[in-house]
Design a protein around this motif. Structure first.
Motif, PDB file in Angstrom:
ATOM      1  N   MET A   1      20.819  -1.682 -10.241  1.00  0.00           N
ATOM      2  CA  MET A   1      20.320  -2.889 -10.879  1.00  0.00           C
ATOM      3  C   MET A   1      20.335  -4.067  -9.917  1.00  0.00           C
ATOM      4  N   SER A   2      21.355  -4.127  -9.066  1.00  0.00           N
ATOM      5  CA  SER A   2      21.445  -5.268  -8.157  1.00  0.00           C
ATOM      6  C   SER A   2      20.250  -5.319  -7.208  1.00  0.00           C
ATOM      7  N   HIS A   6      17.902  -8.518  -6.845  1.00  0.00           N
ATOM      8  CA  HIS A   6      17.694  -9.092  -5.507  1.00  0.00           C
ATOM      9  C   HIS A   6      16.196  -9.260  -5.222  1.00  0.00           C
ATOM     10  N   GLU A   7      15.397  -8.242  -5.509  1.00  0.00           N
ATOM     11  CA  GLU A   7      13.952  -8.320  -5.288  1.00  0.00           C
ATOM     12  C   GLU A   7      13.302  -9.349  -6.212  1.00  0.00           C
ATOM     13  N   PHE A   8      13.779  -9.427  -7.452  1.00  0.00           N
ATOM     14  CA  PHE A   8      13.282 -10.412  -8.416  1.00  0.00           C
ATOM     15  C   PHE A   8      13.506 -11.819  -7.845  1.00  0.00           C
ATOM     16  N   LYS A  80       4.204  -8.761  -9.304  1.00  0.00           N
ATOM     17  CA  LYS A  80       5.357  -8.125  -8.647  1.00  0.00           C
ATOM     18  C   LYS A  80       6.588  -8.123  -9.551  1.00  0.00           C
ATOM     19  N   LEU A  81       6.791  -9.210 -10.297  1.00  0.00           N
ATOM     20  CA  LEU A  81       7.926  -9.267 -11.221  1.00  0.00           C
ATOM     21  C   LEU A  81       7.727  -8.264 -12.351  1.00  0.00           C
ATOM     22  N   GLU A  82       6.494  -8.162 -12.845  1.00  0.00           N
ATOM     23  CA  GLU A  82       6.192  -7.189 -13.900  1.00  0.00           C
ATOM     24  C   GLU A  82       6.496  -5.769 -13.429  1.00  0.00           C
ATOM     25  N   GLU A  83       6.099  -5.454 -12.216  1.00  0.00           N
ATOM     26  CA  GLU A  83       6.354  -4.118 -11.669  1.00  0.00           C
ATOM     27  C   GLU A  83       7.854  -3.855 -11.533  1.00  0.00           C
ATOM     28  N   LEU A  84       8.592  -4.863 -11.111  1.00  0.00           N
ATOM     29  CA  LEU A  84      10.040  -4.697 -10.936  1.00  0.00           C
ATOM     30  C   LEU A  84      10.761  -4.392 -12.236  1.00  0.00           C
ATOM     31  N   VAL A  85      10.379  -5.088 -13.313  1.00  0.00           N
ATOM     32  CA  VAL A  85      11.103  -4.938 -14.581  1.00  0.00           C
ATOM     33  C   VAL A  85      10.438  -3.956 -15.538  1.00  0.00           C
ATOM     34  N   PHE A 107      12.104 -16.210 -17.921  1.00  0.00           N
ATOM     35  CA  PHE A 107      10.890 -15.401 -17.908  1.00  0.00           C
ATOM     36  C   PHE A 107      10.927 -14.494 -19.139  1.00  0.00           C
ATOM     37  N   ILE A 108       9.894 -14.579 -19.961  1.00  0.00           N
ATOM     38  CA  ILE A 108       9.804 -13.763 -21.172  1.00  0.00           C
ATOM     39  C   ILE A 108       8.809 -12.632 -20.917  1.00  0.00           C
ATOM     40  N   PHE A 109       9.224 -11.415 -21.233  1.00  0.00           N
ATOM     41  CA  PHE A 109       8.373 -10.244 -21.069  1.00  0.00           C
ATOM     42  C   PHE A 109       8.058  -9.640 -22.435  1.00  0.00           C
ATOM     43  N   ASP A 110       7.082  -8.743 -22.475  1.00  0.00           N
ATOM     44  CA  ASP A 110       6.605  -8.203 -23.746  1.00  0.00           C
ATOM     45  C   ASP A 110       7.519  -7.149 -24.362  1.00  0.00           C
TER      46      ASP A 110
END
Length: 119
Positions: A1-2, A6-8, A80-85, A107-110
């Motif tokens: 997870m870290s 970190h990438e986020f 990129k954030l969408e791909e990460l999470v 940041f709110i995701f679906d």
């Protein structure tokens, strides 16, 4: 997870450096349900610090910082954030405390961000 966090954070840092000419000094992010909550330290440029020496200047910097970042994410979803999470970006809520140079972005995701504790 870290690694994901970190990438986020690295993506947040790069975007803000592109937008404002200076990236944050430190970012702390936690994932909660369908949200990524990022506390962002050391945001302001030397010019913004100078402008913020008056109440009117603080209001200008605050408004510019919050509105600009929200507009960028609304018009250019963070792929990129969408791909990460593993979820689609829905909205961003952000604010900054100019006097302490601390910002918060939610940041709110679906859907819930699926975490793998072994990453």
């Amino acid at each position: 997870m870290s690694k994901v966090i970190h990438e986020f954070n690295d993506n947040i840092r790069k975007l803000r450096k592109e937008l404002f000419g200076k990236g944050p000094e430190r970012i702390h992010t936690v994932f909660v349900d369908n949200m990524a909550v990022s506390t962002i330290y050391g945001n302001l440029t030397p010019t913004e610090i100078f402008i913020a020496k008056t109440p009117e200047g603080r209001d200008i910097v605050h408004s510019a910082r919050t509105k600009m970042i929200q507009k960028v994410y609304a018009s250019n979803p963070p792929v990129k954030l969408e791909e990460l999470v593993g979820a689609k970006f829905v909205n961003l809520f952000s604010d900054i405390k100019i006097e302490e140079d601390i910002a918060i972005s939610v940041f709110i995701f679906d859907k819930n961000i699926i975490s793998n504790p072994t990453e």
